[in-house]
Structures are given as C-alpha cells and as structure tokens.
Write a protein that holds these residues in place. Structure first.
Motif, short mmCIF file in Angstrom:
data_model
loop_
_atom_site.label_atom_id
_atom_site.label_comp_id
_atom_site.label_asym_id
_atom_site.label_seq_id
_atom_site.Cartn_x
_atom_site.Cartn_y
_atom_site.Cartn_z
N LEU A 97 35.36 34.50 78.31
CA LEU A 97 35.75 33.20 78.85
C LEU A 97 37.21 33.22 79.27
O LEU A 97 38.05 33.87 78.65
N SER A 98 37.51 32.45 80.30
CA SER A 98 38.88 32.35 80.79
C SER A 98 39.68 31.41 79.89
O SER A 98 39.13 30.65 79.08
N ASP A 99 40.99 31.44 80.04
CA ASP A 99 41.86 30.55 79.25
C ASP A 99 41.57 29.09 79.55
O ASP A 99 41.58 28.24 78.65
N ASP A 100 41.30 28.77 80.80
CA ASP A 100 41.02 27.38 81.16
C ASP A 100 39.73 26.88 80.51
O ASP A 100 39.65 25.74 80.04
N ALA A 103 40.36 26.28 76.83
CA ALA A 103 41.13 25.04 76.64
C ALA A 103 40.25 23.82 76.86
O ALA A 103 40.35 22.82 76.13
N GLN A 104 39.36 23.89 77.86
CA GLN A 104 38.47 22.76 78.13
C GLN A 104 37.48 22.55 76.98
O GLN A 104 37.21 21.42 76.56
N ALA A 108 37.56 19.28 74.18
CA ALA A 108 36.48 18.29 74.05
C ALA A 108 36.04 18.10 72.61
O ALA A 108 35.31 17.14 72.32
N ALA A 109 36.46 18.97 71.70
CA ALA A 109 36.03 18.88 70.30
C ALA A 109 37.01 18.04 69.49
O ALA A 109 38.20 17.98 69.78
N HIS A 110 36.46 17.40 68.44
CA HIS A 110 37.32 16.63 67.54
C HIS A 110 38.08 17.58 66.60
O HIS A 110 39.28 17.49 66.45
#
Length: 386
Positions: A97-100, A103-104, A108-110
C-alpha cells in the motif's frame, strides 16, 4: 524371431519412464517447498490461522467478549467499514500500500493498533518514532501511565521502539515495547504482536490482557490482512516478465526439461562394451629392454639369474636334442660329454648359487654366453671361420 528389438524397445521405454519420474519428483519437491514458504508467510499474524504464528485464538476471544471482528483483505473494504462506524483498525505491515492509502485507512479509524510496526508505519504514531533494537525477551513492567498497560501487567517484548513525543511503556533494551499517541478522538498504538499476541504466546504473562485492552475498546474491530494483490502501487520499472509474452516462461521451462532429458538419454550407455582387437605389434627387443629396466629397478638379482639360466638351459637342450623338460643335471652331463669338461662345473653354471652382487651377476652372464657358444662350436665345427 529376434529378441534384440524387443529388448532395445523395453530399454528405451524404461529410460524415458525414468526421466519422466525424475521430472515429476523434482516438480513435486519444488511445489512442496514453494507451498511451505507461501504458507509460512501467509499465516503470520493471520486471525484465521491456527498455526503457532497465527492469531486465531485472539480473534476468537475478542468475539467471545462481544467484539465484532471483521477480517478484510481489501483496503477499499476496510475504508468502507471504518467510514460508517467507529471501529478499531488492526494493521500489520502492508508494503503493497502507498503512504496515502495507509494515511486514509488509519484516518478513518477511531483507534489504530499497529501489530507489526516498521519504519513507515511507525511514522503514523509520531514523525520521530523508530525501531532502535531488540531485547532479550525478559518480562518488563509498564512503567507508564497508560491504563491498558497498567491493567495488563508485565509482558516480554523483544522489539525496542522509540518516540520522544509519544507515551512509552515496557522498557526493553534502549527503547520501549509499546508506543501510544493520540489519534483524533482515539489513540494509535504500536506494539510487536509477533512476540506477544500469536497463538503460541498469547497466554504468557499479561499478553492476553494487553491485547484485549488495545483491541476491544470499540464494538467493531477491522482486522486488515495485507496481500500483494491488494496494492495501489504502480511499478516504476517493468520487469522482464512484464515485457515478454505470457507463453515465453512455459516454453523456456519445456526447453529446459527437454535439455535435461536429452542429456540423460545421451549419457546412458545401452548394453555392455564391445571388445575389439587392435592391430598393435611390439618388437621383441622393446619388450626385452622394458623387462630389463624393470628388473634393474627392482634389483632382484636372483630372479634375473634364474631367467638367464633357464634361457640358456633351454637353448642347450635343443642343441643336444633333449626334451624341454630335461633336468639341469641331464643337460650338464650332455654338455660335459660334448666339451669333455667337468659336469659338476657346468651344472654349477646352469643351476648353482644365486649371485648377490651386480658383479657376480655379470660374471654369470658371461659364463653362460661362453658355455653356449662353446657348445654350439663343438656341435657345428664346420661353421667356424678359419
């Protein structure tokens, strides 16, 4: 009907059958090795695996405590769940997975629990977070104000992490076994689960209590299982496989197998070797000289004297008209009558003591030559030149 053809045909069939069997065994062994490697890498920290390195036991305990554990293999599915309900994200190392995308997903997680922290994922905790070494696996107390760690008690981490701007627990080596930082309204935690939360280690020390405290805070738990197929990275440089047609690899494998089969086929000799007489002629003088050199090197004077006397006795027996099996006494008596000499002296020459020195052997040789020449002259006086 000749049986040679069936025998040759059966040999060819057996040879090709043996080659096919060897190729099948090699292929099966390669499949087993490759399968073992893939299984080992795919079951590590997998919540569906009951292997020692899997985490199925932890996932079942969380489910028994009322936590909805959703195991996903797609980052798009993970983001879809995290965007609709407050949940905890369990994230192993995801190099595909890419860094973006990372981060996304974490945004989105608590709560976020990094269970296989690497340099890139540690930056999600804090820009200054890093791995600083390993410990000896000895148990360590939390020594921090993090409530979950205080309730869990001592654990035995081995990976040492460091982040001056984050809360650190469980001193190990030159760092700490657990890092905690704020993450919006929740928290983000980094801990090496390969030594604490697997099926093999979950029951040791306070490992289970620590895992439940970190992952059971929210009613929903999204456990992301990374795979190479779930990737948003674009290859920077095409590989050789990308540049060649798909049929090239099978053809190369077939050619390699054919080369091996041909090498085995040509390397097998069918039937016994055929003996053949070679037209080789060796002169008697060369053979005699060769034997003489061998006798000289061995310094076996007795054997040389025996050969010289035996040859002289044989020639004298033929001169005197005696049989080849005549004894030395008989030959000496016949020669003594012809030469009018002492039979005992002639017998001593023909069958006497063995010489012990080279000089004695040379004198014996001269005596034998003289005796043979005198006998020949006595029997054929007409051949003596005036």
């Amino acid at each position: 009907m000749s049986i040679v053809a069936p025998i040759r045909a059966s040999r060819r069939v057996g040879t090709w059958g043996g080659i096919a069997l060897v190729l099948l065994l090699v292929g099966a062994l390669g499949a087993v090795v490759a399968g073992g490697a893939n299984t080992s890498s795919s079951t590590a920290l997998d919540p569906r695996s009951a292997a020692p390195e899997g985490t199925r036991a932890l996932a079942q305990v969380l489910a028994d405590r009322g936590v909805e554990v959703q195991i996903v293999d797609s980052y798009a599915e993970a983001i879809g769940i995290l965007s609709t309900t407050p949940a905890t994200l369990v994230l192993p190392d995801a190099p595909a997975l890419s860094d973006d995308t990372l981060a996304q997903m974490t945004g989105a997680a608590h709560d976020v629990v990094l269970i296989e922290p690497r340099s890139r994922s540690l930056r999600l905790v804090s820009p200054d977070a890093q791995a600083v070494g390993v410990g000896d696996g000895a148990t360590s107390l939390p020594e921090c104000a993090f409530v979950v760690a205080e309730r869990a008690g001592a654990v035995g981490p081995t990976t040492a992490l460091s982040a001056p701007s984050a809360q650190s627990c469980y001193p190990v080596g030159e760092g700490y076994g657990l890092l905690v930082a704020s993450h919006g309204d929740g928290r983000i935690v980094a801990v090496d689960a390969t030594e604490l939360f697997t099926n093999e280690t979950i029951t040791a020390n306070g490992n289970a209590a620590l895992a439940l405290g970190l992952m059971g805070a929210e009613p929903t738990l999204v456990w992301y299982v990374p795979s190479l197929a779930d990737s948003d990275l674009e290859p920077l440089v095409p590989s050789l496989g990308d540049l060649t047609p798909p049929w090239v690899t099978p053809v190369l494998a077939l050619l390699a197998a054919a080369a091996v089969a041909a090498a085995l086929w040509r390397g097998i000799r069918f039937g016994p070797l055929v003996s053949e007489r070679l037209p080789v002629t060796v002169r008697g003088s060369e053979t005699g000289e060769g034997r003489a050199h061998l006798y000289e090197r061995s310094r076996d004077l007795g054997h040389v004297a025996h050969l010289l006397r035996r040859g002289t006795r044989g020639r004298l027996a033929r001169m005197m008209g005696l049989g080849s099996a005549s004894s030395p006494q008989t030959i000496a008596a016949a020669v003594a009558d012809t030469l009018s000499r002492d039979a005992a002296a002639i017998r001593a020459t023909l069958d006497g003591e063995t010489p012990h020195t080279r000089g004695e052997l040379d004198r014996l040789h001269e005596d034998l030559l003289t005796l043979e020449a005198d006998t020949h002259a006595a029997l054929h006086p007409e051949r003596i030149e005036p």
